[in-house]
Design a protein around this motif. Structure first.
Motif, PDB file in Angstrom:
ATOM      1  N   GLU A 164       0.836  -1.214   0.000  1.00 21.10           N
ATOM      2  CA  GLU A 164       0.000   0.000   0.000  1.00 21.10           C
ATOM      3  C   GLU A 164       0.864   1.256   0.000  1.00 21.10           C
ATOM      4  N   LYS A 165       1.931   1.245   0.820  1.00 27.64           N
ATOM      5  CA  LYS A 165       2.797   2.427   0.892  1.00 27.64           C
ATOM      6  C   LYS A 165       3.450   2.700  -0.455  1.00 27.64           C
ATOM      7  N   VAL A 223       3.256   5.860  -3.515  1.00 29.29           N
ATOM      8  CA  VAL A 223       4.384   6.496  -4.197  1.00 29.29           C
ATOM      9  C   VAL A 223       4.192   6.428  -5.708  1.00 29.29           C
ATOM     10  N   ILE A 224       3.812   5.237  -6.200  1.00 31.80           N
ATOM     11  CA  ILE A 224       3.655   5.038  -7.645  1.00 31.80           C
ATOM     12  C   ILE A 224       2.586   5.975  -8.213  1.00 31.80           C
ATOM     13  N   LYS A 225       1.532   6.190  -7.432  1.00 32.39           N
ATOM     14  CA  LYS A 225       0.445   7.073  -7.874  1.00 32.39           C
ATOM     15  C   LYS A 225       0.938   8.486  -8.189  1.00 32.39           C
ATOM     16  N   THR A 226       2.004   8.897  -7.517  1.00 34.75           N
ATOM     17  CA  THR A 226       2.478  10.276  -7.701  1.00 34.75           C
ATOM     18  C   THR A 226       3.422  10.407  -8.901  1.00 34.75           C
ATOM     19  N   ILE A 227       3.842   9.258  -9.501  1.00 33.18           N
ATOM     20  CA  ILE A 227       4.802   9.323 -10.606  1.00 33.18           C
ATOM     21  C   ILE A 227       4.059   9.371 -11.943  1.00 33.18           C
ATOM     22  N   PRO A 228       4.386  10.326 -12.821  1.00 35.49           N
ATOM     23  CA  PRO A 228       3.729  10.384 -14.132  1.00 35.49           C
ATOM     24  C   PRO A 228       3.975   9.101 -14.929  1.00 35.49           C
ATOM     25  N   PHE A 236       4.901  -4.792  -9.668  1.00 37.72           N
ATOM     26  CA  PHE A 236       3.722  -4.121 -10.225  1.00 37.72           C
ATOM     27  C   PHE A 236       3.715  -4.324 -11.733  1.00 37.72           C
ATOM     28  N   ASN A 237       2.664  -4.970 -12.258  1.00 36.90           N
ATOM     29  CA  ASN A 237       2.589  -5.160 -13.705  1.00 36.90           C
ATOM     30  C   ASN A 237       1.743  -4.050 -14.335  1.00 36.90           C
ATOM     31  N   ASP A 238       1.560  -4.119 -15.646  1.00 37.81           N
ATOM     32  CA  ASP A 238       0.841  -3.061 -16.362  1.00 37.81           C
ATOM     33  C   ASP A 238      -0.571  -2.848 -15.816  1.00 37.81           C
ATOM     34  N   ALA A 239      -1.249  -3.961 -15.495  1.00 40.45           N
ATOM     35  CA  ALA A 239      -2.620  -3.846 -14.990  1.00 40.45           C
ATOM     36  C   ALA A 239      -2.639  -3.093 -13.650  1.00 40.45           C
ATOM     37  N   ASP A 240      -1.652  -3.415 -12.770  1.00 41.28           N
ATOM     38  CA  ASP A 240      -1.561  -2.706 -11.473  1.00 41.28           C
ATOM     39  C   ASP A 240      -1.354  -1.213 -11.695  1.00 41.28           C
TER      40      ASP A 240
END
Ligand code: ZN
Length: 318
Positions: A266-267, A271-276, A302-306
């Motif tokens: 989750e953490k 982080v990933i959510k904030t990266i373009p 994390f794959n493409d779907a994630d």
């Protein structure tokens, strides 16, 4: 959650104590399984393990002396082969740590050294600083102390910090040893805060008496050998009595040291959510993002779907 465990355990523990004759307070730390597990998660050379074992022990010693709810972090940053040492401990006693190494510089250093045991702290870390932070959550102020990496040992640097910062008298002792992957470490800290009181009448003492009391206690602490500090057959309460019985040592409930990491999928997702997305592409290896936790070496995939799912969640939120 409380990690208070009475006075029965022998290892991976913090033992708080007070020298009632003088009002000097202290902590004794003994750890084996916890630091062995932490060090085994990495594959560092012996010299780095020794430094990290010391940092982990200092973290346990220092954080146990502070009153806080949150996380205590001890971290070095420097320009030498061992460029970073990080360790943190929560107020629940959960400890973790890792080292950041310049592999090439360290290999070169070890190559031109006949006996790695002769390497100094300066040889290994170079120039830099040692900092500690108390983090009590986003709405609380962070407390930070910082000192240059100038001392024969990390413990000496910490002692230097308290010397330069204020009148709080602080003495630290750390001993570590290992047989292969089995590590043992012990630490002790003494601290006297002027004005804190201690036993009754303490404040009436003159400066000379205070200094004498302090020096006597420091000599007693220094007389503790690695053998005594690390000997599992010698209960910490017996050891403290042996060292400080004339100072009327009083022991309090022990706290357990637990090894663990607070990383989570989750953490990392946050982080990933904030990266373009364009940038995420550059991090991909074989179509996936693999993120490893530096503390515990655990890998998250994390794959493409994630990534697509996280990216769409971000859009909904914003
Ligand atoms: Zn982790």
């Amino acid at each position: 959650m409380s990690n208070t465990v009475g006075t029965g355990i022998r290892d991976d523990l913090v033992q708080p104590f007070l020298l009632e004759a003088t009002g000097i307070r202290g902590r004794l730390v003994r750890t084996g399984p916890a630091i062995s597990t932490i060090l085994a998660r990495h594959d560092y050379p012996q010299v780095v393990n020794e430094l990290l074992a010391e940092v982990l022990t200092l973290t346990a010693v220092l954080s146990s002396l502070m009153k806080f709810d949150g996380c205590f972090t001890l971290q070095s940053k420097s320009d030498g082969p061992v460029k970073m040492l990080v360790s943190d401990m929560t107020s629940e006693g959960v400890l973790r740590g890792y080292a950041g190494i310049n592999e090439e510089a360290l290999a070169q250093l070890l190559e031109r050294t006949d006996d790695p045991a002769t390497l100094t702290l300066k040889d290994l870390t170079g120039k830099g600083y040692l900092a500690f932070t108390v983090d009590q959550g986003e709405h609380m102020e962070r407390y930070q102390g910082i000192v240059e990496l100038e001392g024969a040992t990390l413990s000496e640097c910490i002692q230097g910090y308290f010397k330069q910062s204020d009148q709080i008298k602080t003495g630290v002792l750390v001993k570590t040893e290992n047989e292969g992957e089995s590590w043992r470490s012990g630490g002790m800290i003494l601290q006297y805060m002027p004005g804190e009181g201690g036993i009754q009448g303490r404040k009436d003492q003159d400066e000379e008496t205070l200094t004498e009391d302090w020096q006597r206690s420091m000599v007693l602490m220094a007389s503790c050998t690695a053998g005594e500090l690390l000997d599992l057959d010698l209960p910490v309460t017996d050891l403290l009595y042996r060292l400080f019985h004339e100072e009327q040592v009083r022991v309090f409930d022990q706290k357990a040291i637990l090894e663990g990491c607070r990383c989570s999928r989750e953490k990392l997702e946050t982080v990933i959510k904030t990266i373009p997305l364009e940038e995420i592409e550059t991090y991909k290896v074989e179509g996936k993002i693999v993120a490893s936790c530096e503390f515990c070496s655990r890998s998250y995939h994390f794959n493409d779907a994630d990534i697509a799912r996280l990216n769409s969640e971000e859009e909904v939120e914003s």
